[in-house]
Enzyme design. Structure first.
Site, PDB file in Angstrom:
ATOM      1  N   ASP A   1       2.394  -6.778   2.823  1.00  0.00           N
ATOM      2  CA  ASP A   1       1.295  -5.904   3.209  1.00  0.00           C
ATOM      3  C   ASP A   1       1.864  -4.600   3.785  1.00  0.00           C
ATOM      4  OD1 ASP A   1      -1.184  -4.855   3.657  1.00  0.00           O
ATOM      5  OD2 ASP A   1      -1.738  -6.212   5.283  1.00  0.00           O
TER       6      ASP A   1
ATOM      7  N   HIS B   1       0.877  -1.179   0.000  1.00  0.00           N
ATOM      8  CA  HIS B   1       0.000   0.000   0.000  1.00  0.00           C
ATOM      9  C   HIS B   1       0.909   1.224   0.000  1.00  0.00           C
ATOM     10  CE1 HIS B   1      -3.648  -2.334   1.337  1.00  0.00           C
ATOM     11  NE2 HIS B   1      -2.717  -3.123   1.817  1.00  0.00           N
ATOM     12  N   PHE B   2       1.122   1.806  -1.171  1.00  0.00           N
ATOM     13  CA  PHE B   2       2.006   2.959  -1.256  1.00  0.00           C
ATOM     14  C   PHE B   2       1.241   4.270  -1.043  1.00  0.00           C
ATOM     15  CE2 PHE B   2       5.882   1.029  -3.755  1.00  0.00           C
ATOM     16  CZ  PHE B   2       6.188   0.262  -2.637  1.00  0.00           C
ATOM     17  N   ARG B   3      -0.066   4.192  -0.775  1.00  0.00           N
ATOM     18  CA  ARG B   3      -0.876   5.326  -0.281  1.00  0.00           C
ATOM     19  C   ARG B   3      -1.036   6.463  -1.279  1.00  0.00           C
ATOM     20  NH1 ARG B   3      -2.963   2.208   3.513  1.00  0.00           N
ATOM     21  NH2 ARG B   3      -1.779   2.025   5.430  1.00  0.00           N
TER      22      ARG B   3
ATOM     23  N   HIS C   1      -8.955  -9.984   0.913  1.00  0.00           N
ATOM     24  CA  HIS C   1      -8.742  -9.748   2.348  1.00  0.00           C
ATOM     25  C   HIS C   1      -9.943 -10.366   3.048  1.00  0.00           C
ATOM     26  CE1 HIS C   1      -7.692  -6.834   5.828  1.00  0.00           C
ATOM     27  NE2 HIS C   1      -8.578  -7.694   6.272  1.00  0.00           N
TER      28      HIS C   1
ATOM     29  N   HIS D   1      -2.607 -12.402   3.262  1.00  0.00           N
ATOM     30  CA  HIS D   1      -2.245 -12.372   4.693  1.00  0.00           C
ATOM     31  C   HIS D   1      -3.030 -13.342   5.578  1.00  0.00           C
ATOM     32  CE1 HIS D   1      -5.527  -9.566   4.550  1.00  0.00           C
ATOM     33  NE2 HIS D   1      -4.825  -8.495   4.318  1.00  0.00           N
TER      34      HIS D   1
HETATM   35 ZN   LIG Z   1      -3.149  -5.039   2.568  1.00  0.00          ZN
END
Ligand SMILES: [Zn+2]
Length: 450
Positions: free
Chosen positions: A314, A64-66, A180, A240
């Site tokens: 993650d 997640h590089f936002r 997820h 995950h």
């Molecule tokens: Zn994630």
């Protein structure tokens, strides 16, 4: 054409460990010189790799590089620098940004941002919502790594909670669906229970996080995803996995191109367990939660035995100021991409994995699972995505070494034996331990066999 020789490394690749050298030319692996094979022509440059291991660059299928929209926490440039420093040469970015990557326009914007700012190779997921499955047939399957499905809410609000939508998503595509899995109803009930037990306005203590986001919440949701995917014949990748209880849902069949249901473990769940909340508190709060030591140990065994197909991070940075408060207020997620490879090699030193297995799960498996073109292996003709790591270095992770924008790591203070010396993306030296990241370089977009 410039030829670069990486001389005298221990090459760890495809289950083997061989002393040898390698030639990079035109962005590709031109020659692999093992078993006494001589150079075919002289090289312009020689890198002495004596004492180092040469691995394929890590492919992290879960970051997640936002970017766009949450860039006070992180951005593609800052986090891809951290990736390069960690030996990660390809990343797949998640869609829970602002705007979320749930429309074709947002997807185009994300791809353009990655091309503009990412110093390693890249792709991104398209995010599923309750009703955007009609767009799936319009996605370019050679450019989009998969569809991200939140069957449990986390940062951002992309929860798909309608059963008819879930059925349409699983039934509507043969692209990979990365899920997820945490059951929202179970989490909601547990939250209400703990809220009632604590004083109005006060937060629930942080160590109650795994009692809210429970084993049962994970299992119920993963089981449903596996059931829906099986019924529809869909390609499901459960991200995950965090509990021992979920593991029997997955097969240990090899990734031979026909395995439809696969599982990922993340570095945090392989490193941490419940007792670590005492020291690290919100720094290791993530969704799904870090759980018991027995869960962590079962995950480690499943990596060895094959129910877990690959290891990712993650990588989900937040500012430290957002990581305050208890189980309700503290943000979930932690930065991990810069130290994932050295952490897993550390587990190899401890006898839990082998270096060959780390390479399998972090480099080869993502390439196989996502059907990435020409990467993930040290093979002649493949793109020269490579990392040189040196064992027996003994260094301590201090804050000044962290390249992620948030500037902290749950691993601060730990010592590591392995050090990333050099990272090559497409034959370009994108990170050197002595000079740092080449900020001018930009990675390539990953391509997938449809
Ligand atoms: Zn994630």
């Amino acid at each position: 054409m410039k030829r670069t020789l990486i001389h005298n490394a221990t090459i760890i690749n495809e289950g083997q460990r061989k002393q040898g050298s390698l030639v990079i030319a035109d962005g590709r692996i031109a020659e692999i010189l093992t078993d006494g094979r001589p150079l075919s022509a002289p090289c312009d440059e020689t890198i002495d790799a004596t004492g180092c291991c040469l691995l394929p660059g890590v492919i992290d299928d879960h970051v997640h590089f936002r970017d766009p929209g949450l860039t006070h926490k992180a951005d593609i440039f800052s986090e891809s620098r951290a990736a390069a420093a960690g030996g990660v040469t390809s990343i797949m970015d998640m869609p829970n940004t602002n705007p979320p990557t749930v429309t074709l326009e947002a997807l185009e914007q994300k791809q353009a941002l990655l091309a503009e700012k990412c110093v390693v190779n890249h792709s991104c997921y398209f995010g599923a919502t309750n009703d955007n499955y009609t767009l799936f047939p319009r996605l370019d399957r050679t450019r989009v790594c998969g569809i991200k499905l939140f069957m449990g809410s986390s940062t951002g609000n992309m929860l798909v909670d309608r059963m008819d939508s879930l059925r349409r998503i699983f039934g509507g595509t043969d692209m990979l669906i990365a899920a997820h899995c945490e059951d929202q109803d179970i989490i909601r009930r547990n939250t209400e229970k703990y809220k009632a037990a604590y004083i109005e306005g006060a937060d629930i203590p942080l160590n109650k996080h795994p009692y809210i986001r429970t084993v049962q919440a994970c299992y119920a949701s993963s089981r449903l995803a596996v059931q829906l995917a099986t019924e529809a014949g869909a390609r499901l990748h459960v991200m995950h996995v965090s509990t021992a209880k979920e593991l029997p849902l997955f097969s240990n069949a090899p990734l031979d191109g026909t395995k439809q249901i696969t599982a990922e473990a993340c570095v945090a769940h392989l490193l941490f367990e419940m007792k670590d909340y005492k020291m690290l508190a919100a720094c290791i709060k993530c969704n799904p939660a870090v759980k018991r030591q027995a869960d962590r140990d079962a995950l480690r065994r499943a990596v060895v035995e094959g129910q877990i197909d690959l290891i990712a991070t993650d990588h989900a940075p937040h500012l430290l100021t957002e990581k305050t408060g208890g189980a309700l207020r503290a943000a979930s997620g932690m930065p991990m991409v810069q130290f994932s490879l050295v952490s897993m090699l550390q587990l190899a030193d401890e006898g839990i994995f082998t270096p060959e297995l780390v390479v399998e799960k972090m480099c080869h498996a993502p390439a196989r699972l996502f059907r990435i073109e020409g990467r993930g292996f040290i093979r002649e003709g493949y793109r020269a995505d490579l990392v040189l790591v040196r064992p027996h270095t003994h260094w301590q992770l201090t804050r000044d070494k962290i390249l992620s924008k948030c500037g902290w790591s749950p691993l601060e203070g730990r010592t590591f034996e392995w050090q990333v010396e050099k990272t090559f993306a497409n034959g370009h030296l994108v990170y050197d331990h002595t000079t740092g990241v080449d900020d001018t370089y930009r990675g390539e977009e990953l391509r997938f066999h449809a």
